[in-house]
Design a protein around this motif. Structure first.
Motif, PDB file in Angstrom:
ATOM      1  N   ASP A   6      17.968  13.647  22.164  1.00 24.27           N
ATOM      2  CA  ASP A   6      19.060  13.775  23.118  1.00 24.27           C
ATOM      3  C   ASP A   6      19.672  15.162  22.902  1.00 24.27           C
ATOM      4  O   ASP A   6      19.020  16.052  22.361  1.00 24.27           O
ATOM      5  CB  ASP A   6      20.067  12.646  22.871  1.00 24.27           C
TER       6      ASP A   6
ATOM      7  N   ALA B 187      20.626   6.756  20.435  1.00 21.24           N
ATOM      8  CA  ALA B 187      20.157   8.045  20.956  1.00 21.24           C
ATOM      9  C   ALA B 187      20.352   9.147  19.915  1.00 21.24           C
ATOM     10  O   ALA B 187      19.491  10.032  19.741  1.00 21.24           O
ATOM     11  CB  ALA B 187      20.905   8.394  22.250  1.00 21.24           C
ATOM     12  N   ARG B 188      21.498   9.076  19.223  1.00 27.48           N
ATOM     13  CA  ARG B 188      21.758  10.063  18.158  1.00 27.48           C
ATOM     14  C   ARG B 188      20.773   9.874  17.009  1.00 27.48           C
ATOM     15  O   ARG B 188      20.280  10.849  16.432  1.00 27.48           O
ATOM     16  CB  ARG B 188      23.202   9.908  17.665  1.00 27.48           C
TER      17      ARG B 188
ATOM     18  N   ARG C 163      17.723   8.832  17.230  1.00 25.61           N
ATOM     19  CA  ARG C 163      16.430   9.395  17.631  1.00 25.61           C
ATOM     20  C   ARG C 163      16.444  10.926  17.559  1.00 25.61           C
ATOM     21  O   ARG C 163      15.448  11.552  17.179  1.00 25.61           O
ATOM     22  CB  ARG C 163      16.080   8.928  19.042  1.00 25.61           C
ATOM     23  N   THR C 164      17.560  11.520  17.893  1.00 24.14           N
ATOM     24  CA  THR C 164      17.669  12.989  17.808  1.00 24.14           C
ATOM     25  C   THR C 164      17.557  13.461  16.371  1.00 24.14           C
ATOM     26  O   THR C 164      16.861  14.436  16.070  1.00 24.14           O
ATOM     27  CB  THR C 164      19.005  13.457  18.417  1.00 24.14           C
TER      28      THR C 164
ATOM     29  N   GLU D 165      24.648   4.221  17.578  1.00 25.85           N
ATOM     30  CA  GLU D 165      24.285   5.399  18.378  1.00 25.85           C
ATOM     31  C   GLU D 165      22.767   5.607  18.318  1.00 25.85           C
ATOM     32  O   GLU D 165      22.285   6.550  17.688  1.00 25.85           O
ATOM     33  CB  GLU D 165      24.996   6.645  17.867  1.00 25.85           C
TER      34      GLU D 165
ATOM     35  N   CYS E 298      10.923   3.458  15.431  1.00 24.53           N
ATOM     36  CA  CYS E 298      10.337   4.074  16.628  1.00 24.53           C
ATOM     37  C   CYS E 298       8.865   3.740  16.787  1.00 24.53           C
ATOM     38  O   CYS E 298       8.166   4.381  17.587  1.00 24.53           O
ATOM     39  CB  CYS E 298      10.518   5.592  16.576  1.00 24.53           C
TER      40      CYS E 298
END
Length: 529
Positions: free
Chosen positions: A422, A483-484, A486-487, A481, A414
């Motif tokens: 998310d 987005a997952r 990052r969550t 995944e 990141c």
């Protein structure tokens, strides 16, 4: 080898300026909400330490407990005054100075400096360091003496009985064990003219106070009540056989002798001196008295639970809100004592291992209030298990391991920014809820002086976060995944933020380093003595 918290490279710092969701950490009142009402000031004190010898780990333990409470209280929105210092009068100091070939003042100056030197070594956030040889303290002690005269609680008589120079304490025949004090110290028969304090007059009020506000804990309260069961004898509060002390104020006594104040009456007054007494309208006195918390070792419980409140009652002053007496650190089953010579050198210890590991061990290895047996081996094992990180070992260790894995991976994936989350899963919400619920638990532990549970609570959250990262495996999500991933990283960073804040009272350097790695301002709150 004892290992510290592993730090990612400088590029791994999650700088707030680059964060997609900046972690805003307030300085000072880090735990309080912006709308929180003002909290009561807290005056937190150690006993002042006797300068007949060098400091040992027992002194560090008492100061550390106060430091944890003071740091947490500041972060939780309280105005705090944290006091420590040295007790420099009395027969024992005079004898020690003579043995060292120094004047009592030179001896006290030298030894007091060794206690003051512990403050930066252990990161103690002390606001005042007081010495009983200061002019302001002599003035305060004389003023308290005069208040006891005005109350009619002092009279001139003669003391004849057993006295321990090492303990600076009077003992009855019934209290002696095999001809010595209950502490094992030698006693000597003393017969001299003395002023007495009418302690016997205050027995009922003291018992009522202890029963109405049992802030000592059940066992400590019962021991004090047992001591008073057969009544209280009036207390000798002056000495004439030596001169190293605060002179008794007022006109010359009828016996024509020079009296100095009993060292405990002198010493206990320090808590008032620091606030500007005898000026009871001084800002600090009005803000901080009565004291919120006196922390002492159990060996001086009597002086603080009986003599001190009786003196205050006689002087018409409010009583401290709480007194907590902790246990002793033992060395192979024997109480550490300068006189016995089995003490652990606190300077060598912190130079060998660093302040945070020693602080953490002392506050987490033993139930606070109970006795504990000191062991460097246990210190190393405890700190490596709960603080350190050794990537090469393959062992996953709570706090250091969590910080290393989370921050290094976030830097790579990141760019050092806090990722936007998310939708949260049940596992995410459960860990975030556990982090949010920790603060009220820690507040309860501090308020109840269950300080060992504080460290356990922080370590427990770190362990839960390590289990979470193992299960969620963000490294396996980066392609399938993102987005997952990052969550998950967001959740971990939020938990690390909580851990960084909550670590500061016990391990301030680790907490500050972690906040820096998160790109947040440190809430580390220290003051120069």
């Amino acid at each position: 080898m004892l290992l510290g918290l592993a730090s990612p490279s400088r590029g791994a710092s999650l700088a707030a300026a680059r964060a997609s969701r900046a972690l805003r950490v307030r300085s000072g009142r880090a735990f309080a909400s912006a709308s929180a009402v003002a909290k009561e000031p807290r005056f937190i004190t150690t006993p002042i330490y006797y300068v007949n010898g060098q400091p040992h780990i027992g002194h560090v333990y008492t100061s550390l407990a106060c430091d944890v409470v003071a740091r947490f209280s500041r972060l939780d929105g309280h105005k705090v005054l944290f006091l420590t210092g040295t007790d420099e009068h009395g027969q024992k100091v005079e004898q020690s100075a003579c043995k060292a070939g120094e004047s009592p003042q030179d001896f006290a100056d030298r030894v007091s400096d060794t206690f003051r030197a512990l403050l930066p070594l252990y990161d103690f956030s002390v606001d005042q360091f007081i010495r009983t040889t200061e002019a302001r303290h002599k003035e305060a002690a004389a003023a308290l003496w005069s208040a006891l005269v005005e109350s009619g609680d002092l009279y001139l008589g003669a003391y004849e009985g057993w006295y321990s120079v090492r303990d600076e304490c009077f003992y009855t025949e019934e209290e002696l064990v095999d001809g010595n004090a209950p502490t094992g110290a030698e006693v000597e028969w003393v017969a001299e003219s003395s002023y007495f304090f009418r302690l016997s007059r205050y027995r009922q009020r003291l018992e009522e106070h202890l029963l109405a506000k049992p802030t000592l804990g059940v066992s400590r309260c019962l021991s004090v009540l047992a001591f008073m069961r057969d009544g209280l004898r009036d207390l000798s509060v002056s000495r004439t056989t030596f001169t190293w002390g605060v002179p008794v104020p007022g006109p010359p006594p009828p016996d024509g002798l020079s009296h100095v104040m009993y060292v405990w009456l002198d010493a206990l007054t320090n808590y008032l001196t620091a606030l500007g007494y005898p000026d009871t309208e001084a800002a600090d006195f009005r803000s901080f008295w009565p004291a919120s918390l006196h922390v002492v070792g159990k060996d001086i419980l009597r002086f603080h639970a009986i003599y001190w409140p009786a003196f205050l009652m006689a002087a018409g002053l409010p009583l401290p809100k709480r007194l907590f007496a902790h246990g002793w650190w033992m060395n192979e089953g024997e109480k550490m004592s300068k006189s016995v010579g089995n003490v652990v050198d606190p300077v060598a210890l912190v130079q060998r291992y660093g302040p945070d590991p020693v602080r953490h061990f002392l506050l987490s290895d033993v139930t606070f209030g109970a006795d504990g047996d000191f062991s460097e081996k246990k210190l190393v094992e405890s700190s490596n298990a709960k603080l350190a990180n050794e990537p090469r070992s393959g062992i996953r260790l709570p706090l250091g391991n969590l910080a290393y894995r989370t921050l290094s991976f976030t830097q790579k994936q990141c760019g050092g920014a806090v990722p936007a989350p998310d939708a949260f899963s049940e596992d995410d919400l459960q860990l975030l809820a556990e982090a949010a619920a920790l603060l009220p638990q820690l507040r309860t532990h501090v308020d109840s002086m269950a300080l060992h549970r504080y460290s356990q609570g922080v370590s427990g959250l770190a362990s839960a976060a390590n289990r979470y990262i193992d299960v969620q495996a963000p490294w396996a999500l980066k392609k399938s995944e993102p987005a997952r991933m990052r969550t998950v990283l967001y959740v971990l960073i939020e938990v690390l933020r909580h851990l960084a804040l909550y670590s500061q009272p016990v391990t301030p350097r680790i907490g500050a380093a972690l906040l820096e790695q998160l790109g947040a301002r440190s809430s580390r709150d220290t003051a120069e003595a």
